[in-house]
Scaffold this motif. Sequence first.
Motif, PDB file in Angstrom:
ATOM      1  N   ASN A   1      47.944  43.935  31.076  1.00  4.66           N
ATOM      2  CA  ASN A   1      47.492  45.033  31.932  1.00  4.66           C
ATOM      3  C   ASN A   1      46.426  44.511  32.896  1.00  4.66           C
ATOM      4  O   ASN A   1      46.065  43.342  32.879  1.00  4.66           O
ATOM      5  N   LEU A   2      45.923  45.396  33.732  1.00  5.03           N
ATOM      6  CA  LEU A   2      44.974  44.974  34.765  1.00  5.03           C
ATOM      7  C   LEU A   2      43.671  44.463  34.164  1.00  5.03           C
ATOM      8  O   LEU A   2      43.062  43.533  34.695  1.00  5.03           O
ATOM      9  N   ASP A   3      43.244  45.045  33.031  1.00  4.94           N
ATOM     10  CA  ASP A   3      42.004  44.579  32.398  1.00  4.94           C
ATOM     11  C   ASP A   3      42.146  43.135  31.922  1.00  4.94           C
ATOM     12  O   ASP A   3      41.226  42.332  32.085  1.00  4.94           O
ATOM     13  N   GLU A   4      43.290  42.817  31.335  1.00  2.00           N
ATOM     14  CA  GLU A   4      43.504  41.443  30.872  1.00  2.00           C
ATOM     15  C   GLU A   4      43.602  40.485  32.056  1.00  2.00           C
ATOM     16  O   GLU A   4      43.108  39.364  32.004  1.00  2.00           O
ATOM     17  N   TRP A   5      44.242  40.944  33.134  1.00  2.00           N
ATOM     18  CA  TRP A   5      44.338  40.127  34.344  1.00  2.00           C
ATOM     19  C   TRP A   5      42.948  39.899  34.933  1.00  2.00           C
ATOM     20  O   TRP A   5      42.618  38.812  35.393  1.00  2.00           O
ATOM     21  N   ARG A   6      42.111  40.911  34.910  1.00  2.00           N
ATOM     22  CA  ARG A   6      40.745  40.775  35.413  1.00  2.00           C
ATOM     23  C   ARG A   6      39.977  39.713  34.623  1.00  2.00           C
ATOM     24  O   ARG A   6      39.233  38.918  35.191  1.00  2.00           O
ATOM     25  N   LEU A   7      40.174  39.693  33.302  1.00  2.00           N
ATOM     26  CA  LEU A   7      39.481  38.716  32.472  1.00  2.00           C
ATOM     27  C   LEU A   7      39.940  37.293  32.774  1.00  2.00           C
ATOM     28  O   LEU A   7      39.188  36.333  32.557  1.00  2.00           O
ATOM     29  N   GLN A   8      41.172  37.168  33.284  1.00  2.00           N
ATOM     30  CA  GLN A   8      41.701  35.854  33.617  1.00  2.00           C
ATOM     31  C   GLN A   8      41.020  35.270  34.853  1.00  2.00           C
ATOM     32  O   GLN A   8      40.990  34.067  35.050  1.00  2.00           O
ATOM     33  N   LEU A   9      40.474  36.152  35.674  1.00  2.00           N
ATOM     34  CA  LEU A   9      39.862  35.740  36.935  1.00  2.00           C
ATOM     35  C   LEU A   9      38.356  35.937  36.897  1.00  2.00           C
ATOM     36  O   LEU A   9      37.828  36.683  36.068  1.00  2.00           O
ATOM     37  N   ASP A  10      37.669  35.315  37.795  1.00  2.00           N
ATOM     38  CA  ASP A  10      36.235  35.524  37.944  1.00  2.00           C
ATOM     39  C   ASP A  10      36.040  36.704  38.887  1.00  2.00           C
ATOM     40  O   ASP A  10      35.732  36.554  40.070  1.00  2.00           O
ATOM     41  N   ALA A  11      36.253  37.913  38.345  1.00  2.00           N
ATOM     42  CA  ALA A  11      36.344  39.100  39.190  1.00  2.00           C
ATOM     43  C   ALA A  11      34.989  39.663  39.604  1.00  2.00           C
ATOM     44  O   ALA A  11      34.904  40.403  40.590  1.00  2.00           O
ATOM     45  N   ASP A  12      33.944  39.343  38.838  1.00  2.00           N
ATOM     46  CA  ASP A  12      32.623  39.952  39.077  1.00  2.00           C
ATOM     47  C   ASP A  12      32.779  41.471  39.099  1.00  2.00           C
ATOM     48  O   ASP A  12      33.395  42.046  38.226  1.00  2.00           O
ATOM     49  N   ASN A  13      32.230  42.124  40.120  1.00  2.00           N
ATOM     50  CA  ASN A  13      32.367  43.575  40.237  1.00  2.00           C
ATOM     51  C   ASN A  13      33.297  43.976  41.378  1.00  2.00           C
ATOM     52  O   ASN A  13      33.248  45.096  41.878  1.00  2.00           O
ATOM     53  N   LYS A  14      34.144  43.049  41.794  1.00  2.00           N
ATOM     54  CA  LYS A  14      35.039  43.309  42.927  1.00  2.00           C
ATOM     55  C   LYS A  14      36.156  44.255  42.510  1.00  2.00           C
ATOM     56  O   LYS A  14      36.555  44.316  41.352  1.00  2.00           O
ATOM     57  N   GLN A  15      36.656  45.000  43.495  1.00  2.00           N
ATOM     58  CA  GLN A  15      37.766  45.921  43.271  1.00  2.00           C
ATOM     59  C   GLN A  15      39.085  45.196  43.489  1.00  2.00           C
ATOM     60  O   GLN A  15      39.232  44.400  44.413  1.00  2.00           O
ATOM     61  N   ALA A  16      40.043  45.478  42.631  1.00  2.00           N
ATOM     62  CA  ALA A  16      41.368  44.880  42.784  1.00  2.00           C
ATOM     63  C   ALA A  16      42.120  45.563  43.921  1.00  2.00           C
ATOM     64  O   ALA A  16      42.038  46.777  44.084  1.00  2.00           O
TER      65      ALA A  16
END
Length: 381
Positions: free
Chosen positions: A111-126
């Motif tokens: 899901n998107l949460d797991e994908w976010r953890l894969q990246l250095d997303a910081d507080n950016k919006q997908a």
Amino acid sequence: MLFSEIVGQKDIKRQLIQTVAEQRISHARLFLGPEGSGSLALALAYAQYISCENRSPDDSCGECSSCRKYNRLIHPDLHFSYPFFAKHKDDTALTFIEEWREAFLKNPYLNLDEWRLQLDADNKQANINIAECHQIIRKLSMKPFEAEYKVLIMWLPEYLDKEGNTLLKIIEEPPQKTLFLLVAQNQDQILNTILSRTQLLKINRLKDEEVKQHLIETIHVPALQASRISYLSEGNIQLAIQLSREESDHAFGRFTEWLRNSFGNKGLQLIEFSESASKWGRENQKNFLRYGSKLLREVMMVLSGAENLIHLPENEKEFVVKFSRSVDLNKTEALISEIEKAHYHIERNANPKILFLDVSLQFTRILKFNTLPKGTHYIYQ
């Protein structure tokens, strides 16, 4: 990705295979299903089946040159688009393709949460930005390299803003032998201009028994724990996998003890519980609250005369029936409301120690002192 590797969805698989056999391959198809239903995996398996050099009536061969490249997500005629967290305005999905391959191959139900953890997303919006839209047009304007079809799989087109209108022409009049496979969860959030140009394929949530068998056979979860996890995950295989990694089998004992201590107004035990719960970690706390909410909904089923529809392990069903004799619909609704509010605040990084103590006090007010919050809508008979 073979169809046989995907949990459940037999009717959908059969329908997709039939479109290939009857040469009714739609150039733009929307796979619409809830999180964890396998929509993304189905889209990839469908693309692989179309491109397979030696497919059978039931599945891809898995061994030809095309299938081997599909299995590694490196086929030159297979393209992906997905939400990402751009650091520069020129970033596209291709910038994160290695992370995407790693995440998908590890878990095709991500899901998107797991994908976010894969990246250095910081507080950016997908989002899927305008640079990505232009990149899609460039890639699909080229001729196929090896396969008969070029395929673009777009995961979560809900994250296309108005820039998505840039793709309208190529979706409506694509180059020859070009397929758009969109994989979405929320139809209402997709641009209507894109939605109207796709053929809709609705994918239902998985059955609890299908999730249970997958956990037992693939992840080797004990049967009783698999039964509890499948019930809690509500057909979401991604959530079930996540829960299988955690101490979810303790949820029943913890939650029932919490209710008993609240009913008995045992302040010291409630303080100790709050301190203990504050150390579980955010995901475990959310899963615990989710479990409690579902268990109390089963209590409401009993109170509403639908006890025969309950499918729980024997010890949980016994508790639900007994607890329903001590409460009514009003109290149960109020308890669920407090849990759902707590889940909301945990997601937003509330202090868990204070939060769980506050919920404990609200439980005591409801169960011990019969004090209901405003807005409880059931009427005493």
